[in-house]
Design a protein around this motif. Sequence first.
Motif, PDB file in Angstrom:
ATOM      1  N   LEU A 148      58.473  35.991  43.485  1.00 34.27           N
ATOM      2  CA  LEU A 148      58.195  34.813  42.661  1.00 34.27           C
ATOM      3  C   LEU A 148      59.299  33.779  42.831  1.00 34.27           C
ATOM      4  N   ASN A 149      60.548  34.240  42.845  1.00 33.87           N
ATOM      5  CA  ASN A 149      61.659  33.310  43.047  1.00 33.87           C
ATOM      6  C   ASN A 149      61.547  32.607  44.391  1.00 33.87           C
ATOM      7  N   SER A 150      61.251  33.351  45.420  1.00 34.72           N
ATOM      8  CA  SER A 150      61.125  32.777  46.755  1.00 34.72           C
ATOM      9  C   SER A 150      59.985  31.762  46.811  1.00 34.72           C
ATOM     10  N   TYR A 151      58.831  32.135  46.272  1.00 34.24           N
ATOM     11  CA  TYR A 151      57.661  31.254  46.290  1.00 34.24           C
ATOM     12  C   TYR A 151      57.911  29.968  45.500  1.00 34.24           C
ATOM     13  N   ASN A 152      58.682  30.071  44.416  1.00 32.85           N
ATOM     14  CA  ASN A 152      58.943  28.929  43.531  1.00 32.85           C
ATOM     15  C   ASN A 152      60.275  28.237  43.815  1.00 32.85           C
ATOM     16  N   LYS A 153      60.953  28.659  44.876  1.00 31.16           N
ATOM     17  CA  LYS A 153      62.240  28.067  45.256  1.00 31.16           C
ATOM     18  C   LYS A 153      63.197  28.035  44.071  1.00 31.16           C
ATOM     19  N   ARG A 154      63.373  29.182  43.438  1.00 35.28           N
ATOM     20  CA  ARG A 154      64.269  29.278  42.291  1.00 35.28           C
ATOM     21  C   ARG A 154      65.142  30.513  42.452  1.00 35.28           C
ATOM     22  N   GLN A 155      66.168  30.595  41.619  1.00 38.97           N
ATOM     23  CA  GLN A 155      67.066  31.745  41.646  1.00 38.97           C
ATOM     24  C   GLN A 155      67.215  32.284  40.237  1.00 38.97           C
ATOM     25  N   GLY A 156      67.673  33.508  40.144  1.00 43.27           N
ATOM     26  CA  GLY A 156      67.939  34.115  38.855  1.00 43.27           C
ATOM     27  C   GLY A 156      66.741  34.865  38.312  1.00 43.27           C
ATOM     28  N   VAL A 157      67.017  35.748  37.381  1.00 44.78           N
ATOM     29  CA  VAL A 157      65.975  36.581  36.801  1.00 44.78           C
ATOM     30  C   VAL A 157      65.361  35.924  35.562  1.00 44.78           C
ATOM     31  N   LEU A 158      66.186  35.325  34.722  1.00 45.77           N
ATOM     32  CA  LEU A 158      65.702  34.726  33.480  1.00 45.77           C
ATOM     33  C   LEU A 158      64.912  33.453  33.735  1.00 45.77           C
ATOM     34  N   ILE A 159      63.888  33.263  32.927  1.00 43.03           N
ATOM     35  CA  ILE A 159      63.054  32.067  33.012  1.00 43.03           C
ATOM     36  C   ILE A 159      63.060  31.394  31.643  1.00 43.03           C
ATOM     37  N   ARG A 160      63.256  30.100  31.651  1.00 37.61           N
ATOM     38  CA  ARG A 160      63.251  29.345  30.388  1.00 37.61           C
ATOM     39  C   ARG A 160      61.840  29.244  29.833  1.00 37.61           C
ATOM     40  N   ARG A 161      61.736  29.304  28.520  1.00 36.73           N
ATOM     41  CA  ARG A 161      60.452  29.107  27.858  1.00 36.73           C
ATOM     42  C   ARG A 161      59.903  27.738  28.278  1.00 36.73           C
ATOM     43  N   GLY A 162      58.641  27.702  28.669  1.00 32.76           N
ATOM     44  CA  GLY A 162      57.999  26.465  29.097  1.00 32.76           C
ATOM     45  C   GLY A 162      58.120  26.178  30.582  1.00 32.76           C
ATOM     46  N   GLU A 163      58.938  26.955  31.292  1.00 34.65           N
ATOM     47  CA  GLU A 163      59.082  26.757  32.735  1.00 34.65           C
ATOM     48  C   GLU A 163      57.775  27.126  33.427  1.00 34.65           C
ATOM     49  N   VAL A 164      57.375  26.331  34.388  1.00 29.73           N
ATOM     50  CA  VAL A 164      56.151  26.578  35.141  1.00 29.73           C
ATOM     51  C   VAL A 164      56.485  27.467  36.338  1.00 29.73           C
ATOM     52  N   VAL A 165      55.738  28.550  36.467  1.00 28.55           N
ATOM     53  CA  VAL A 165      55.915  29.481  37.574  1.00 28.55           C
ATOM     54  C   VAL A 165      54.573  29.597  38.292  1.00 28.55           C
ATOM     55  N   LEU A 166      54.581  29.317  39.584  1.00 31.93           N
ATOM     56  CA  LEU A 166      53.369  29.470  40.383  1.00 31.93           C
ATOM     57  C   LEU A 166      53.282  30.915  40.866  1.00 31.93           C
ATOM     58  N   VAL A 167      52.123  31.533  40.642  1.00 30.15           N
ATOM     59  CA  VAL A 167      51.917  32.931  41.010  1.00 30.15           C
ATOM     60  C   VAL A 167      50.746  32.999  41.987  1.00 30.15           C
ATOM     61  N   ALA A 168      51.065  33.269  43.249  1.00 31.93           N
ATOM     62  CA  ALA A 168      50.015  33.422  44.259  1.00 31.93           C
ATOM     63  C   ALA A 168      49.319  34.758  44.053  1.00 31.93           C
ATOM     64  N   MET A 169      48.017  34.760  44.219  1.00 27.30           N
ATOM     65  CA  MET A 169      47.211  35.960  43.989  1.00 27.30           C
ATOM     66  C   MET A 169      46.445  36.354  45.256  1.00 27.30           C
ATOM     67  N   PRO A 170      47.168  36.720  46.338  1.00 28.17           N
ATOM     68  CA  PRO A 170      46.447  37.164  47.532  1.00 28.17           C
ATOM     69  C   PRO A 170      45.645  38.422  47.210  1.00 28.17           C
ATOM     70  N   GLY A 171      44.489  38.521  47.802  1.00 29.84           N
ATOM     71  CA  GLY A 171      43.641  39.693  47.570  1.00 29.84           C
ATOM     72  C   GLY A 171      42.760  39.588  46.351  1.00 29.84           C
ATOM     73  N   LEU A 172      42.870  38.493  45.588  1.00 32.27           N
ATOM     74  CA  LEU A 172      41.998  38.303  44.427  1.00 32.27           C
ATOM     75  C   LEU A 172      40.584  38.059  44.947  1.00 32.27           C
ATOM     76  N   ARG A 173      39.660  38.873  44.538  1.00 31.97           N
ATOM     77  CA  ARG A 173      38.276  38.780  45.025  1.00 31.97           C
ATOM     78  C   ARG A 173      37.330  38.532  43.882  1.00 31.97           C
ATOM     79  N   LEU A 174      36.305  37.764  44.152  1.00 31.37           N
ATOM     80  CA  LEU A 174      35.236  37.552  43.190  1.00 31.37           C
ATOM     81  C   LEU A 174      34.116  38.552  43.451  1.00 31.37           C
ATOM     82  N   THR A 175      33.473  38.968  42.392  1.00 32.28           N
ATOM     83  CA  THR A 175      32.311  39.825  42.551  1.00 32.28           C
ATOM     84  C   THR A 175      31.115  38.956  42.897  1.00 32.28           C
ATOM     85  N   GLU A 176      30.077  39.557  43.400  1.00 33.68           N
ATOM     86  CA  GLU A 176      28.849  38.808  43.647  1.00 33.68           C
ATOM     87  C   GLU A 176      28.090  38.729  42.342  1.00 33.68           C
ATOM     88  N   ILE A 177      27.757  37.519  41.966  1.00 34.76           N
ATOM     89  CA  ILE A 177      27.082  37.290  40.669  1.00 34.76           C
ATOM     90  C   ILE A 177      25.629  37.014  40.895  1.00 34.76           C
TER      91      ILE A 177
END
Length: 177
Positions: A148-177
């Motif tokens: 997550l740090n690498s993807y968001n170009k950030r460092q450190g473990v703690l995240i400030r309240r309200g900070e936006v974090v982009l989370v890539a979801m490779p492998g997320l699949r939709l079911t057939e509806i």
Amino acid sequence: ALAATPTAAGDVRAFQHIVKPGETLAQVSERVYGDARRETVLVGANALDVQGGTVIAAGMRLEVPAPGHHTVMQGESWADLALSWLGTNDMARTELLAHSNKGVPWVPPVEGQEIEIPAVVTYIAGEAETVNTIAARFWGDPNRGWELNSYNKRQGVLIRRGEVVLVAMPGLRLTEI
């Protein structure tokens, strides 16, 4: 009912779901992703837990993240595609895109190849969150916080309240509806 609503011209990477009476996030997740545990994707994508709750109500519109697709054109590289689809061609995003499609960043994709663009959830951090708790929430593995740090170009473990974090979801699949 599910209705596809493009997020940009020619790019259907998310759609809206109108909550039915009595429906839960787990039920929606089971229906669209085939896995009730993926409700965290819906919670994050719709900022439902920003104020500490994940309540949904009939008639509410939920954004349902979905992967995109692209047919590779002549001369495109993984870095070009990462810049176009993921916002930057840094190594973290270039590698994510290549690896998500069983490729490597230094070998260009094949012209005409249909690639998957991972869905990206825009997550707003709550109180006392870390990259590890967010990695555990979305990917089931707290040891992937460094990604997550690498993807968001950030460092450190703690995240400030309200900070936006982009989370890539490779492998997320939709079911057939």
